[in-house]
Design a protein around this motif. Structure first.
Motif, short mmCIF file in Angstrom:
data_model
loop_
_atom_site.label_atom_id
_atom_site.label_comp_id
_atom_site.label_asym_id
_atom_site.label_seq_id
_atom_site.Cartn_x
_atom_site.Cartn_y
_atom_site.Cartn_z
N ASP A 803 51.60 25.61 62.81
CA ASP A 803 52.35 26.16 61.75
C ASP A 803 53.50 27.08 62.20
O ASP A 803 53.70 28.21 61.57
N LYS A 804 54.19 26.67 63.16
CA LYS A 804 55.22 27.28 63.86
C LYS A 804 56.56 26.84 63.66
O LYS A 804 56.50 25.57 63.61
N GLN A 805 57.55 27.57 63.53
CA GLN A 805 58.92 27.33 63.35
C GLN A 805 59.09 26.18 62.28
O GLN A 805 59.56 25.18 62.20
N ASN A 810 61.77 19.62 59.49
CA ASN A 810 62.66 18.53 58.98
C ASN A 810 63.70 17.99 59.74
O ASN A 810 63.69 16.96 60.04
N GLU A 811 64.55 18.88 60.42
CA GLU A 811 65.66 18.45 61.32
C GLU A 811 64.96 17.94 62.28
O GLU A 811 65.74 16.82 63.00
N ARG A 812 64.01 18.16 63.07
CA ARG A 812 63.49 18.06 64.07
C ARG A 812 62.76 16.49 63.75
O ARG A 812 63.04 15.65 64.86
N PHE A 813 62.28 16.46 63.23
CA PHE A 813 61.45 15.06 62.69
C PHE A 813 62.61 14.02 62.33
O PHE A 813 62.68 13.13 62.94
N LEU A 838 53.88 10.06 65.43
CA LEU A 838 54.86 10.86 64.79
C LEU A 838 54.71 10.63 63.46
O LEU A 838 54.73 11.39 62.43
N LYS A 839 54.46 9.50 62.86
CA LYS A 839 53.97 9.06 61.50
C LYS A 839 52.93 9.95 61.01
O LYS A 839 53.15 10.27 59.77
N ALA A 844 51.97 16.01 56.86
CA ALA A 844 51.85 17.31 57.11
C ALA A 844 53.35 17.78 56.78
O ALA A 844 53.33 18.91 55.92
N ILE A 845 54.24 17.45 57.11
CA ILE A 845 55.59 17.83 56.78
C ILE A 845 55.96 17.65 55.28
O ILE A 845 56.59 18.46 54.73
N ARG A 846 55.44 16.58 54.76
CA ARG A 846 55.78 16.55 53.22
C ARG A 846 54.90 17.54 52.54
O ARG A 846 55.52 17.90 51.64
N ARG A 847 53.58 17.67 52.88
CA ARG A 847 52.87 18.77 52.13
C ARG A 847 53.90 20.18 52.21
O ARG A 847 53.70 20.74 51.26
#
Length: 984
Positions: A803-805, A810-813, A838-839, A844-847
């Motif tokens: 849970d860092k940065q 989003n930008e990195r993904f 990655l998928k 996790a990113i969506r949540r």
């Protein structure tokens, strides 16, 4: 004249103006015969073998490079080098005098295109067998004619009064006299003079092409009716009188449009269609009633819902029966010879096969109503033809597997095509005629429609739409193929002149010369040569200057270090130069014993007889060499790890990468690919020296473990390339390492390849597979790029877990995903594995994104309520996409005032406007909600709405005028104020 309506092979009603296409009205006198097709074929071959002819195995239906044909379409195709004087000195072709065989032929393009006639008549086929006998500078007309007549009348027992013969009647425009010799020989043999007929050039003069060997021919025709004089029906396109055999007398050489000379050697080339001969000897008016087709039709009939085959020429179902039976034979023969159905490959052959198979599937399912798998047709085809062409038996399971997979994919495409058309018709309900632009739009919407033009027409018809004929041109995809063979034809014309000029052969052994510098760099030495021929626009010239501004010229030298395209390896590039000129070599082809350099003259002038230096592009050659040796290592690894039965079906070896196509019925997992790649790299790291041996072809074929192409024509002495000790292997007559017949260029040691990676794999769940790979510096670069991408991905995954940065996720993904999309030349296994990891982080990113969005929405609602705290009702516009989140927040806040919140998307958006109405809990909240909903319905034409206790939500169509929404809501609220709103 009688006219009959008929349904064509593709459902188009045609007009028949020739009543004789129906059963003849004559009483037919039948021959008494019990010949089987196998006996007829055997009798032909045995007859000529007894007359000192050598049985020469039929070639593959895949023509040799530069042969000028699409599929192999005649028995003489493989003998063209003899006719052109281009045979290699130590090959079987160079010594043969008389030959006989039954050649597999497919005619689907050019002037020999029988596809449109298949099914509509009973004699034309996509695949057929051509019985033939040849003489190469040995016997000529008299012997050829006598043997033909003896076979027909004494062996096959065809009555002489059923036969008619023709001879060339002459052509004044070319100063070609009538072939009176041929006429007199027929009379001498005993043919009645009334049955010896002159013929025009179109029927009785055969030509290989615009230039080259040619000559008059004599045809033997058969009259099905008999007991009459039918000479007026010979070559009249009448089904009662058909051509059986064509005897070609090659005695001329066409030099140009109006110039013909004599050949130094005279040849005989004959051809007779087995299917037509069988119909005659079995007393059948239709080829489809013979034992070459009947078992196939019987198999189709077992599952057809339209009834049995009746032999009708007008019933659309019988037309479909014939099409399916014909295409099943062509399909099996093609696959057995190594053609796999695909969108590309083998210069258009793979695509054409796929189109034929799709056509067969369509007729079987749609016209015949058969639910039977087309793979069931493989068995009768193999039973009929397998003894003659054993490659059918050898590949029986493979053929069935490919047909089954291709049929499943076809029906998936059909389903997709109907979905696309349905969507299009709903959008344009009044369309009746589709323009070319409409069809192109549909094809862009679905790759299924882009593949099969006939499928577009079929689906369009089901929706009552018509389309331009130009959009269903099934041959347009062959334009690239045709262009390629135009180039080959150019070389053929030039070599015809080279042959007449007796140009000496080229010594190209210098192409194998290789030295290594101290740092291991490859050096391919240049060589010197003498200019033996210069060609421009197919003509031999003695002088060429840069001032002539010639775009391309052809140069032949007595020595060359250039590698001519062969064995899948790309041709060399480089320079030819001396103190007076410089030419850029752009392509190199071989033809017989000559190496043809296709060049552009950059500076100066070139003179016939000049001494020149030939220098290849070092980097290009080295890269091709690495890839060629890696191709051998890959093939060996596939056979070692997956199956010994793997067959190579093609390769493309360039300086950029290598593509390896092969047949394998099982699936190949990422773990399999990883093992294959590791095995190749192990062979590279083991630093194995390559060895070579020139041995007799007959001995090579007996060497257990040696890889070679069964249908390829090899010289009597062949070159074996081994990744290991060939001397020991030859003593043991067995190899357990990579050993292949090959004339390509190869590395000195496997360690010189440095690195191997598999970047692409296609064909999963299909029998035909294809691997794309990199070697050397390109492989190392791909590996390094993969390492950098792994570092970026693993760092993102680690930050997500900790849970860092969070603000950078989003930008990195997106950045990493874009790298995946743009980088196709990455190691396949690592790429797929990393992408899957990655998928897994996407959720996790969506949540996290949803949590941030909910927090921002709640903050906005709280701010809106706070700003309007003094109002009787809170009204506001906020950005949100779903109603439930807004409802949850409002209920949780328990605000004492009514709240109306709506979303307003961009004007270009198709998203509906969302509206949420909230009222504080009271006994009369339902009345307020009901009143509000009625007012909004009347004012805004609501799309849908639903009461939910003290909550009302609705969805308004995009573009709804909501400028007065606030006023409507306020008026409703104020009109109900005394009964709803709490006192302040």
């Amino acid at each position: 004249m009688l006219s009959l309506g008929r349904i064509s092979a593709d459902g188009v009603k045609l007009l028949i103006t020739k009543p004789y296409l129906q059963q003849s009205l004559y009483v037919i006198t039948k021959l008494s015969s019990s010949w089987t097709a196998a006996e007829i074929r055997t009798a032909f071959i045995d007859f000529f073998k007894s007359n000192q002819h050598e049985f020469y195995p039929p070639s593959s239906v895949i023509p040799d490079k530069g042969s000028g044909t699409f599929f192999t379409n005649a028995g003489m195709n493989q003998f063209k080098p003899i006719f052109l004087g281009a045979t290699l000195p130590d090959t079987r072709l160079s010594s043969i005098k008389r030959a006989v065989n039954s050649q597999k032929c497919i005619r689907l393009s050019g002037k020999h295109n029988d596809l449109e006639d298949v099914g509509l008549d009973t004699t034309h086929h996509t695949f057929f067998e051509m019985l033939g006998n040849w003489s190469f500078g040995d016997y000529f007309k008299k012997e050829a004619m006598q043997m033909a007549w003896t076979l027909m009348t004494e062996v096959y027992k065809i009555p002489a009064d059923r036969l008619y013969v023709t001879y060339f009647g002459g052509e004044p425009s070319l100063s070609l006299p009538a072939d009176i010799e041929c006429k007199e020989l027929w009379l001498e043999i005993g043919v009645d003079a009334s049955r010896v007929l002159p013929g025009a050039m179109k029927d009785n003069f055969w030509e290989m092409g615009d230039t080259g060997p040619c000559g008059p021919c004599s045809e033997i025709h058969y009259d099905f009716v008999g007991e009459r004089n039918a000479s007026h029906l010979v070559n009249a396109d009448h089904p009662d009188v058909v051509e059986l055999w064509n005897l070609v007398f090659m005695q001329y050489n066409r030099l140009g449009t109006n110039e013909i000379g004599l050949l130094p050697r005279q040849h005989i080339d004959t051809g007779m269609g087995l299917e037509r001969l069988v119909s005659v000897l079995q007393n059948k008016r239709s080829n489809y009633d013979t034992d070459l087709f009947k078992p196939i039709i019987d198999t189709i009939s077992k599952c057809a819902q339209c009834g049995s085959y009746t032999g009708s020429m007008s019933l659309s179902t019988d037309i479909s029966y014939r099409i399916v039976a014909d295409h099943a034979r062509m399909m099996c023969i093609s696959i057995a010879d190594g053609i796999m159905p695909a969108n590309q490959g083998l210069d258009g052959l793979s695509m054409k096969l796929r189109q034929i198979m799709y056509r067969m599937f369509r007729h079987q399912r749609v016209s015949l109503g058969s639910a039977m798998s087309s793979s069931m047709l493989v068995e009768p085809v193999v039973e009929i033809l397998g003894d003659t062409f054993p490659e059918l038996q050898d590949n029986y399971q493979l053929i069935k597997s490919i047909v089954k997979g291709e049929e499943e994919e076809y029906y998936e495409r059909v389903s997709d095509a109907y979905t696309v058309f349905s969507s299009y018709v709903q959008k344009y309900p009044n369309k009746q005629m589709l323009s070319e632009e409409d069809v192109n739009i549909l094809k862009n919407m679905s790759s299924s429609l882009d593949l099969a033009s006939e499928l577009v027409a079929e689906v369009a018809a089901d929706y009552g739409l018509t389309i331009p004929a130009s959009t269903t041109d099934t041959n347009k995809e062959l334009s690239v193929h045709s262009t390629k063979y135009d180039n080959s034809k150019l070389a053929s014309k030039f070599l015809s002149r080279v042959e007449r000029a007796c140009i000496p052969s080229t010594n190209d052994s210098f192409k194998y010369n290789l030295t290594l510098s101290e740092d291991g760099t490859y050096n391919w030495p240049s060589c010197t040569g003498k200019v033996l021929a210069v060609g421009v626009s197919d003509e031999l010239v003695e002088h060429l200057s840069a001032d002539d501004q010639v775009t391309e010229c052809v140069v032949i030298t007595d020595q060359s270090c250039f590698y001519a395209e062969a064995g899948g390896q790309a041709a060399d590039r480089g320079l030819i130069f001396n103190e007076n000129c410089e030419l850029e070599v752009r392509d190199v082809q071989s033809h017989g014993q000559h190496v043809i350099h296709r060049c552009q003259l950059l500076t100066g002038a070139l003179q016939l007889g000049d001494n020149v230096t030939l220098e290849i592009d070092q980097a290009h050659r080295t890269a091709c060499t690495l890839n060629h040796t890696a191709t051998h290592l890959l093939g060996h690894s596939l056979r070692s790890i997956l199956s010994r039965n793997i067959q190579q079906s093609g390769s493309s070896i360039t300086s950029e990468d290598l593509n390896f196509s092969f047949t394998h019925q099982g699936e190949i997992s990422l773990a399999d690919l990883s093992r294959i790649s590791a095995n190749v790299n192990e062979l590279i790291s083991n630093s194995i020296s390559l060895t070579y041996a020139n041995i007799e072809y007959s001995k090579a074929r007996d060497l257990s473990g040696l890889v070679y192409l069964p249908n390829h024509v090899y010289p009597s002495t062949v070159r074996v390339v081994g990744v290991g000790d060939l001397d020991s292997a030859l003593k043991d007559n067995k190899v357990d390492f990579s050993a292949e017949l090959c004339n390509g260029t190869h590395v000195a040691n496997t360690s010189d390849i440095r690195k191997f990676v598999i970047t692409g794999y296609s064909g999963q769940n299909r029998a035909m597979k294809r691997l794309t790979c990199l070697t050397g510096a390109k492989a190392i670069e791909a590996d390094e790029m993969m390492t950098r991408l792994q570092q970026l991905t693993f760092q993102l995954i680690d930050d997500i877990k900790q849970d860092k940065q969070t603000d950078t996720w989003n930008e990195r993904f997106q950045r990493i995903s874009q790298i995946f999309a743009d980088s196709h030349k990455l190691p396949k296994v690592e790429r797929e594995t990393l992408f899957e990891q990655l998928k897994q982080q996407r959720e996790a990113i969506r949540r996290k994104n949803n949590e941030d969005a909910r927090a921002q929405l709640e903050k906005s609602i709280v701010g809106l309520v706070k700003d309007q705290n003094d109002s009787s009702v809170v009204i506001g516009q906020l950005k949100f996409n779903t109603v439930p989140e807004v409802a949850k927040i409002l209920r949780r806040l328990s605000h004492p005032l009514p709240v109306v919140i709506y979303s307003l998307p961009n004007q270009t958006s198709k998203q509906h406007i969302l509206l949420v109405c909230y009222c504080p809990v009271s006994s009369k909240d339902g009345e307020w909600i009901k009143s509000l909903s009625m007012e909004l319905n009347a004012a805004l034409v609501q799309m849908k709405g639903k009461n939910m206790s003290n909550l009302y939500k609705m969805s308004l169509p995009a573009g709804t005028d909501i400028d007065n929404l606030s006023d409507i809501v306020r008026n409703v609220v104020h009109s109900r104020k005394t009964s709803v709103l709490p006192e302040h």
